[in-house]
Design a protein around this motif. Sequence first.
Motif, PDB file in Angstrom:
ATOM      1  N   VAL A 160      -4.023 -13.164   5.730  1.00  0.00           N
ATOM      2  CA  VAL A 160      -5.408 -13.588   5.951  1.00  0.00           C
ATOM      3  C   VAL A 160      -6.130 -13.866   4.643  1.00  0.00           C
ATOM      4  O   VAL A 160      -7.297 -14.245   4.648  1.00  0.00           O
ATOM      5  CB  VAL A 160      -6.225 -12.544   6.750  1.00  0.00           C
ATOM      6  N   ASN A 161      -5.445 -13.681   3.518  1.00  0.00           N
ATOM      7  CA  ASN A 161      -6.019 -13.909   2.205  1.00  0.00           C
ATOM      8  C   ASN A 161      -7.350 -13.176   2.025  1.00  0.00           C
ATOM      9  O   ASN A 161      -8.396 -13.785   1.803  1.00  0.00           O
ATOM     10  CB  ASN A 161      -6.211 -15.419   1.975  1.00  0.00           C
ATOM     11  N   PRO A 162      -7.317 -11.849   2.126  1.00  0.00           N
ATOM     12  CA  PRO A 162      -8.565 -11.088   2.046  1.00  0.00           C
ATOM     13  C   PRO A 162      -9.058 -10.970   0.613  1.00  0.00           C
ATOM     14  O   PRO A 162      -8.314 -11.208  -0.330  1.00  0.00           O
ATOM     15  CB  PRO A 162      -8.151  -9.717   2.584  1.00  0.00           C
ATOM     16  N   ASP A 163     -10.348 -10.620   0.456  1.00  0.00           N
ATOM     17  CA  ASP A 163     -10.907 -10.368  -0.878  1.00  0.00           C
ATOM     18  C   ASP A 163     -10.339  -9.077  -1.442  1.00  0.00           C
ATOM     19  O   ASP A 163     -10.232  -8.909  -2.650  1.00  0.00           O
ATOM     20  CB  ASP A 163     -12.433 -10.192  -0.783  1.00  0.00           C
ATOM     21  N   LEU A 164     -10.046  -8.166  -0.527  1.00  0.00           N
ATOM     22  CA  LEU A 164      -9.715  -6.806  -0.942  1.00  0.00           C
ATOM     23  C   LEU A 164      -8.590  -6.264  -0.077  1.00  0.00           C
ATOM     24  O   LEU A 164      -8.573  -6.445   1.145  1.00  0.00           O
ATOM     25  CB  LEU A 164     -10.970  -5.932  -0.780  1.00  0.00           C
ATOM     26  N   LEU A 165      -7.649  -5.623  -0.740  1.00  0.00           N
ATOM     27  CA  LEU A 165      -6.533  -5.007  -0.037  1.00  0.00           C
ATOM     28  C   LEU A 165      -6.660  -3.499  -0.225  1.00  0.00           C
ATOM     29  O   LEU A 165      -6.790  -3.025  -1.347  1.00  0.00           O
ATOM     30  CB  LEU A 165      -5.237  -5.513  -0.660  1.00  0.00           C
ATOM     31  N   LYS A 213      -5.007  -9.985  -6.549  1.00  0.00           N
ATOM     32  CA  LYS A 213      -5.989  -9.637  -5.534  1.00  0.00           C
ATOM     33  C   LYS A 213      -6.490  -8.220  -5.803  1.00  0.00           C
ATOM     34  O   LYS A 213      -5.710  -7.355  -6.180  1.00  0.00           O
ATOM     35  CB  LYS A 213      -5.297  -9.685  -4.166  1.00  0.00           C
ATOM     36  N   THR A 214      -7.787  -8.016  -5.647  1.00  0.00           N
ATOM     37  CA  THR A 214      -8.320  -6.664  -5.828  1.00  0.00           C
ATOM     38  C   THR A 214      -7.640  -5.728  -4.836  1.00  0.00           C
ATOM     39  O   THR A 214      -7.622  -5.992  -3.641  1.00  0.00           O
ATOM     40  CB  THR A 214      -9.843  -6.645  -5.578  1.00  0.00           C
ATOM     41  N   THR A 215      -7.057  -4.659  -5.363  1.00  0.00           N
ATOM     42  CA  THR A 215      -6.290  -3.761  -4.508  1.00  0.00           C
ATOM     43  C   THR A 215      -6.690  -2.319  -4.791  1.00  0.00           C
ATOM     44  O   THR A 215      -6.755  -1.911  -5.942  1.00  0.00           O
ATOM     45  CB  THR A 215      -4.782  -3.924  -4.778  1.00  0.00           C
ATOM     46  N   LEU A 216      -6.969  -1.573  -3.731  1.00  0.00           N
ATOM     47  CA  LEU A 216      -7.229  -0.146  -3.878  1.00  0.00           C
ATOM     48  C   LEU A 216      -6.052   0.600  -3.287  1.00  0.00           C
ATOM     49  O   LEU A 216      -5.638   0.328  -2.163  1.00  0.00           O
ATOM     50  CB  LEU A 216      -8.494   0.269  -3.119  1.00  0.00           C
ATOM     51  N   VAL A 217      -5.495   1.522  -4.051  1.00  0.00           N
ATOM     52  CA  VAL A 217      -4.364   2.292  -3.547  1.00  0.00           C
ATOM     53  C   VAL A 217      -4.694   3.771  -3.651  1.00  0.00           C
ATOM     54  O   VAL A 217      -5.023   4.252  -4.736  1.00  0.00           O
ATOM     55  CB  VAL A 217      -3.081   2.004  -4.358  1.00  0.00           C
ATOM     56  N   VAL A 218      -4.636   4.454  -2.542  1.00  0.00           N
ATOM     57  CA  VAL A 218      -4.755   5.909  -2.584  1.00  0.00           C
ATOM     58  C   VAL A 218      -3.352   6.475  -2.619  1.00  0.00           C
ATOM     59  O   VAL A 218      -2.470   6.019  -1.898  1.00  0.00           O
ATOM     60  CB  VAL A 218      -5.504   6.443  -1.350  1.00  0.00           C
ATOM     61  N   THR A 219      -3.146   7.410  -3.493  1.00  0.00           N
ATOM     62  CA  THR A 219      -1.821   8.006  -3.578  1.00  0.00           C
ATOM     63  C   THR A 219      -1.954   9.444  -4.046  1.00  0.00           C
ATOM     64  O   THR A 219      -2.971   9.836  -4.596  1.00  0.00           O
ATOM     65  CB  THR A 219      -0.913   7.191  -4.525  1.00  0.00           C
ATOM     66  N   HIS A 220      -0.946  10.236  -3.801  1.00  0.00           N
ATOM     67  CA  HIS A 220      -0.939  11.570  -4.394  1.00  0.00           C
ATOM     68  C   HIS A 220       0.132  11.650  -5.472  1.00  0.00           C
ATOM     69  O   HIS A 220       0.368  12.686  -6.053  1.00  0.00           O
ATOM     70  CB  HIS A 220      -0.716  12.629  -3.312  1.00  0.00           C
ATOM     71  N   ASP A 221       0.780  10.508  -5.691  1.00  0.00           N
ATOM     72  CA  ASP A 221       1.865  10.469  -6.655  1.00  0.00           C
ATOM     73  C   ASP A 221       1.332   9.963  -7.997  1.00  0.00           C
ATOM     74  O   ASP A 221       0.975   8.797  -8.147  1.00  0.00           O
ATOM     75  CB  ASP A 221       2.967   9.543  -6.125  1.00  0.00           C
ATOM     76  N   ILE A 222       1.277  10.850  -8.964  1.00  0.00           N
ATOM     77  CA  ILE A 222       0.679  10.511 -10.253  1.00  0.00           C
ATOM     78  C   ILE A 222       1.452   9.392 -10.952  1.00  0.00           C
ATOM     79  O   ILE A 222       0.870   8.473 -11.517  1.00  0.00           O
ATOM     80  CB  ILE A 222       0.594  11.773 -11.145  1.00  0.00           C
ATOM     81  N   ASP A 223       2.774   9.449 -10.870  1.00  0.00           N
ATOM     82  CA  ASP A 223       3.590   8.411 -11.513  1.00  0.00           C
ATOM     83  C   ASP A 223       3.319   7.040 -10.915  1.00  0.00           C
ATOM     84  O   ASP A 223       3.201   6.045 -11.628  1.00  0.00           O
ATOM     85  CB  ASP A 223       5.079   8.753 -11.395  1.00  0.00           C
TER      86      ASP A 223
END
Lengths: 273, 265
Positions: free
Chosen positions: B164-169, B199-209
């Motif tokens: 969908v070619n979003p502004d934000l992932l 593309k602007t991407t937000l990633v939540v993770t608990h993996d520091i590496d």
Amino acid sequence: MKQHNDGEPTMKDNPEQAPDSGNRSLRLGLLSLLVIILLWEVLARGTGWSVHIFPDPLTVVFSFVELLRDGTLLRHTVASLFRVTAGFYLAVCLGVPIGIVLGRSVNARSLFNPIIQFLRPISPLAWIPLAMLWFGIGDPPAIFLIFLASFFPMVVSTTIAVQNINPTYFQVAANFRFSYQETLTRLILPAIIPDVVTALRMTVTIAWLVVVAAEMIAVQSGLGYLILDARNALRMDYVMNGMIVIGVIGLLLDNIMKRLGDVESSKWGIQAR
Amino acid sequence: MSHIRIDNLTKVYMGRRSRPRNIHDPEEHFGDNILVLNDITLGFEEGEMVCILGPSGCGKSTLLRIIAGFEPPTNGTVRVGGQVVSAPSDQSIFVFQQGGLFPWMTVYENVGLGLRHIRDAATKHERIQEYVEMVELEAFEDYYPHQLSGGMQRRVELARALAVNPDLLIMDEPFSGLDFLTHMKMREEVVNMHEFLRKTTLVVTHDIDDALIMGDRIVVLSGRPSAVKLMHALNFPRPRDFEKNPGLSRLRSEIFLMLGVPYAV
């Protein structure tokens, strides 16, 4: 001897081919039926009961042919099937949409659930006096009773099915801007199809149970009526004929519903490949 | 002006009980209300990959869900591209932790989910095909999600989001539940995808590496109630390697310490 010859290759092929295992279970099923008939024969002979009380298999077969020939059996079967179809169809057409609304709306659930849970445990047979008073004699009261018997299970299972849809899917739908209509046709309906098909299978059996009871009271046709009429004439062989036809048709109905569950779209491709 | 602006964001989950339980409440319950996010202010630039780290249960996912518009904030605002977020939109696509694909739709149908508005069948087909090929799932178009491996399912979800070619992932723990090798491959794929599409991407993770290897910027949240503990731009060259890059390695130890593990193993 012949059975033995048939049995051997089946066992050998069994691990390799799935269709053969179906064949084998069918054969075993027929075998158990054969054993029952044999037992029946032995019992009928051994007890020395009169044919009027406990007819032997052969008598039943003869009277079956007799009833089949003069068209009585067919007429009654068609009458019963018509009532079941009408009542069941009505129940599904009303029950599934109502179940969807109840599953989606907390308010609707709070409003209607008490009534549904109150009416649900009342046996449809308890409605017989009212049904006869309201709808008179003939098909309508019987159809009404079948409707009652199938409506509540359909509503309750649909409600549960809708409530069990993974909430993530609704978020995906919101994310991709589904309209109400799309949410219904592309999310809710496909998501509940497997559960609804199972519910249909359960419910058609209940409907078929109830039609016989309903026909013993309000009508002059149908397999229930046939059984009642035969009892009044002390023709236990006819009673057994009626029972056999009821059993066979129940088996067929269940099979049809099972086939419905095998349609690929209702299984999401499980076992499709 | 940043692409994403989060101003004084606060989120309180309302409990049923309204009276305070205990005055000396270590988790700062207000009655039964739980303060999850406490006055968070952040800004991200267009095209950045931002990795958000934090202890489990600290409200990382809640933050993402508010940014995606699934939940309203109790206080404060989130702006994406200058617009205040108030409802889910196909301009910010959320990639779920797992099981976000519709199991009754094939890969092809799932990827086409956000392309329903395209009237022209040929254009639509081309677009779906383009994204299916992008995640290297051609020949699997007619498969249902449960017929695919976990990694393939994530790739389908990624393709569906990108189509969908979003502004934000927005990705909530995109690699959780994957085996080690699939995790590594998937991570590489996401980084390549981001290098390519910006593309602007937000990633939540608990993996520091994961966060240090992938992110252009890293945000560390404290335990509940969440506040921003650290926001750091990562200007390390790619491909990144902890051994060849002492700065990255030092930062890694710092973050481990920050999250309560004194010795980075």
